[in-house]
Design an enzyme around this catalytic site. Structure first.
Site, mmCIF file in Angstrom:
data_model
loop_
_atom_site.group_PDB
_atom_site.id
_atom_site.type_symbol
_atom_site.label_atom_id
_atom_site.label_comp_id
_atom_site.label_asym_id
_atom_site.label_seq_id
_atom_site.Cartn_x
_atom_site.Cartn_y
_atom_site.Cartn_z
ATOM 1 N N LYS A 61 0.842 -1.190 0.000
ATOM 2 C CA LYS A 61 0.000 0.000 0.000
ATOM 3 C C LYS A 61 0.884 1.250 0.000
ATOM 4 O O LYS A 61 1.953 1.256 0.612
ATOM 5 C CB LYS A 61 -0.860 -0.032 1.273
ATOM 6 C CG LYS A 61 -1.714 1.192 1.516
ATOM 7 C CD LYS A 61 -2.878 1.245 0.587
ATOM 8 C CE LYS A 61 -3.681 2.537 0.771
ATOM 9 N NZ LYS A 61 -4.596 2.763 -0.363
ATOM 10 N N GLY A 62 0.446 2.300 -0.673
ATOM 11 C CA GLY A 62 1.174 3.559 -0.684
ATOM 12 C C GLY A 62 1.410 4.069 0.738
ATOM 13 O O GLY A 62 0.478 4.123 1.537
ATOM 14 N N ASN A 85 -11.630 3.806 -7.279
ATOM 15 C CA ASN A 85 -11.360 3.967 -5.860
ATOM 16 C C ASN A 85 -10.879 5.377 -5.582
ATOM 17 O O ASN A 85 -10.264 6.027 -6.426
ATOM 18 C CB ASN A 85 -10.331 2.941 -5.375
ATOM 19 C CG ASN A 85 -8.908 3.399 -5.595
ATOM 20 O OD1 ASN A 85 -8.389 4.219 -4.828
ATOM 21 N ND2 ASN A 85 -8.278 2.909 -6.649
ATOM 22 N N ASN A 115 5.731 0.822 -1.448
ATOM 23 C CA ASN A 115 5.289 1.906 -2.320
ATOM 24 C C ASN A 115 5.253 3.191 -1.498
ATOM 25 O O ASN A 115 4.697 3.217 -0.395
ATOM 26 C CB ASN A 115 3.905 1.568 -2.888
ATOM 27 C CG ASN A 115 3.387 2.632 -3.845
ATOM 28 O OD1 ASN A 115 3.011 3.729 -3.427
ATOM 29 N ND2 ASN A 115 3.372 2.320 -5.122
ATOM 30 N N CYS A 146 -0.563 9.440 -7.514
ATOM 31 C CA CYS A 146 -1.845 9.072 -6.922
ATOM 32 C C CYS A 146 -2.888 10.118 -7.263
ATOM 33 O O CYS A 146 -2.724 11.302 -6.961
ATOM 34 C CB CYS A 146 -1.760 8.939 -5.411
ATOM 35 S SG CYS A 146 -3.353 8.462 -4.700
ATOM 36 N N LYS A 180 6.498 4.168 -10.393
ATOM 37 C CA LYS A 180 5.186 3.802 -10.930
ATOM 38 C C LYS A 180 4.622 4.979 -11.717
ATOM 39 O O LYS A 180 4.421 6.064 -11.167
ATOM 40 C CB LYS A 180 4.232 3.401 -9.803
ATOM 41 C CG LYS A 180 2.917 2.815 -10.329
ATOM 42 C CD LYS A 180 2.168 2.081 -9.239
ATOM 43 C CE LYS A 180 0.984 1.321 -9.805
ATOM 44 N NZ LYS A 180 0.269 0.573 -8.739
ATOM 45 N N GLY A 232 -8.851 -2.550 -12.933
ATOM 46 C CA GLY A 232 -9.590 -3.751 -13.293
ATOM 47 C C GLY A 232 -9.510 -4.044 -14.774
ATOM 48 O O GLY A 232 -8.876 -3.318 -15.546
ATOM 49 N N GLY A 280 -3.622 -6.867 -9.612
ATOM 50 C CA GLY A 280 -4.158 -5.836 -8.730
ATOM 51 C C GLY A 280 -5.573 -6.097 -8.282
ATOM 52 O O GLY A 280 -5.828 -6.922 -7.400
#
Lengths: 319, 293
Positions: A61-62, A85, A115, A146, A180, A232, A280
């Site tokens: 997780k970030g 999200n 991350n 993000c 990323k 997704g 993911g």
């Protein structure tokens, strides 16, 4: 049995298949199937549900300098073949991760790459400095994109800004540094080339796409901030295109991510130019998704007599 | 710092399993009751815990749907729901013999009343779902009586009283409808004060979040001295994973759980059942309804 043979036995790789992936500075993944940041927490829930030791890598997780409470709900909204999200980087902060979580990571065989997210360069540097040299932290993945935090610059949208973050972080860590990339740019290849020149050891592509779901009943977006990050299967064709573009622009390893839920999906990313992949959103619907992808990829490679998955790579570079 | 600061999901009993649908009933008012042979879930689910149901093998809907385990008979589990979207439509289209992929049990369930005391359940609409199992387990654990206050918009949309009791005469159901077509004419929360006079040791509530918020107001006005020792509510929130990883199902809580989660609790991990006094009902009321997502 050598360590390599033991690893091969654990993954089911045939004698000639080498699944290892070198992401730089000593970070060698035992296999190229890992799990994407934001879809696996810090591994503790999944450790109770699946054999996480078989994974090639856990991208956490970030993680930010200070703990973040996250955004007001609703934070998730399902879409056709995907989900939006807007979690808002809820995380316990780097001190907690380094002091409490990392000792657990150190007990696992699977490499754990943390991350890292921030709104300004100084915070990136502070977070990475705290993680550098901590046993259990196998590498850093810089989240420069993000879409769900309000403050700060979106470094991932501009090659010069992205390079500045990478240079600053590079100066304070000997850990393998993967960047990323944001897909919400006009030229992802340009950003990739800039972060490579600034010292990145690898890139991962892609983060979520900015998206919106509207609710006609309330005549407003479902997510309170309007937009969220789309992930997704819906984004797989977009992510494949991005990976191919990035592959054509850099010589460092490319980690492909976006809509992978089956071995076939993952293999397509290797064709497009990936050296490793992250599963993911599929983890949410099926906690065993990444293990299923690994088993399917290995079976395919053995059937095809491959020695390395990069043999699948499409030879025409996009740039 | 201690290991207690690690994430607290208890997934020790959670397991994925596939089972055959053995029953599909369409009750009046759009209520669907699905029965699936799931030996692991049947053996391990506690009242108020839920399971994540895979609605379709493909990518639409992508995510599972969380459902309380409504009741357990031998190796079969019941689920009660209504069709509200694509996922529940797929589930309602299942036939006996079809296979269903289920992950569970998940979350935190209700507290059982001590032996020799009584349990009060407050149900709004499809909030009926966890109460047949809760009533059964409470009586098995020595409770002497279960009272269910069951409210719905209309008589047709009331979950049938006999399905709460499942043949046990110690379960009493009192009904309320918004339109007065059966039982008390009004909200189910209006029946709560009278029921509290019987002195239940545990109050367990489930229903739409606004109904639970209304119940919380009633309890607040009643005052601590006259309340059951335990007041719990089963809440809802749009969920991604259901096991504490995606952090999607945040709910506002009053007290800090610890320094890691300053403002939010997760419906799937810290709930769905939470102590009524823990929830920040004012903040919850201000949020869009769970149905929006």
């Amino acid at each position: 049995m050598t360590a390599e043979a033991a690893r091969a036995a654990a993954t089911g790789a045939g004698p000639q298949l080498d699944l290892s992936v070198d992401l730089g500075r000593g970070l060698v993944l035992p296999n190229p199937i890992g799990v994407a940041s934001g879809t696996f927490g810090y591994g503790f829930e999944f450790a109770q549900l699946i054999d996480i030791q078989r994974l090639g890598c856990i991208w956490t997780k970030g993680t930010t300098l200070h703990a973040l409470a996250g955004n007001a709900p609703p934070r998730v909204a399902e879409t056709a073949g995907g989900m939006l999200n807007s979690i808002g980087l809820q995380n316990p902060g780097v001190e907690h991760v380094a002091a409490v979580y990392a000792p657990q990571f150190a007990a696992w065989r699977v490499p754990v790459v943390v991350n890292v997210a921030a709104g300004e360069i100084g915070d990136y540097v502070a977070v990475v400095r705290r993680l550098d040299g901590v046993p259990g932290v196998a590498g850093i993945e810089l989240n420069i994109s993000c879409p769900n935090i309000a403050h700060g610059l979106d470094f991932g949208r501009d090659p010069t800004a992205a390079a500045r973050v990478v240079e600053a972080v590079r100066a304070v860590t000997a850990l393998a540094l993967t960047v990323k990339l944001s897909p919400n740019v006009t030229d992802i290849a340009g950003v990739a080339a800039a972060v490579e020149a600034a010292g990145a050891d690898a890139v991962s592509a892609v983060n979520t796409y900015v998206g919106m779901k509207v609710h006609l009943g309330i005549r407003a977006p479902v997510l309170p901030r309007g937009t969220g990050g789309l992930s997704g299967p819906a984004i797989k064709p977009l992510a494949l295109a991005a990976v191919a573009a990035v592959r054509g622009a850099v010589s460092i390893p490319v980690v492909g991510v976006g809509g992978i839920r089956s071995a076939e999906d993952a293999l397509e990313f290797f064709v497009a130019g990936a050296d490793a992949v992250q599963v993911g959103t599929a983890n949410f619907a099926d906690p065993g998704a990444a293990i299923g992808v690994l088993d399917g990829v290995v079976a395919y490679a053995n059937r095809q007599g491959l020695r390395r998955l990069t043999e699948l790579r499409w030879r025409t570079a996009l740039s | 710092m201690t290991l207690a600061a690690l994430p607290q999901s208890d997934l020790a009993r959670a397991r994925g399993e596939r089972g055959a649908v053995t029953g599909m009933e369409r009750l009046r008012g759009g209520i669907v009751e699905l029965t699936v042979r799931l030996p692991h879930l049947a053996a391990h689910a506690r009242p108020g815990e839920f399971a994540q149901l895979r609605c379709a093998p493909g990518i639409v809907p992508l995510l599972r749907r969380p459902m309380s385990v409504a009741w357990v008979e031998e190796d079969r589990c019941g689920f009660v729901f209504e069709v509200v979207g694509e996922g529940t439509a797929r589930l309602a289209a299942l036939h006996p013999g079809d296979e269903l992929d289920v992950l569970g049990p998940l979350g935190v369930g209700f507290t059982l009343p001590p032996p020799g005391t009584s349990l009060l359940c407050v149900s709004g609409g499809l909030g009926c779902a966890p109460f047949p199992l809760l009533g059964r387990r409470a009586l098995e654990a020595g409770a002497d009586r279960v009272v269910v206050l069951n409210g719905a918009a209309t008589a047709e949309r009331l979950y049938p009283a006999a399905r709460f009791a499942r043949g046990d005469a110690r379960v009493e159901v009192r009904e309320a409808t918004d339109d007065g077509t059966r039982g008390h004419h009004g909200r189910v929360t209006e029946l709560v004060l009278a029921a509290l006079r019987d002195g239940p040791s545990v109050l367990a509530a489930c229903g739409p979040n606004p109904m639970l918020a209304a119940l919380a107001s009633v309890l607040e006005q009643t005052g601590d001295g006259r309340l059951p020792f335990v007041c719990e509510a089963s809440l809802e929130a749009p969920m991604g994973c259901g096991f504490g990883t995606c952090l999607g199902c945040a709910l506002p809580v009053r007290a800090r759980r610890d320094d890691v989660d300053p403002a939010w609790a997760l419906c799937c991990r810290d709930g769905p059942v939470m102590a009524v006094e823990r929830v920040d009902w004012a903040a919850l009321r201000a949020l869009p309804s769970a149905a929006v997502a």
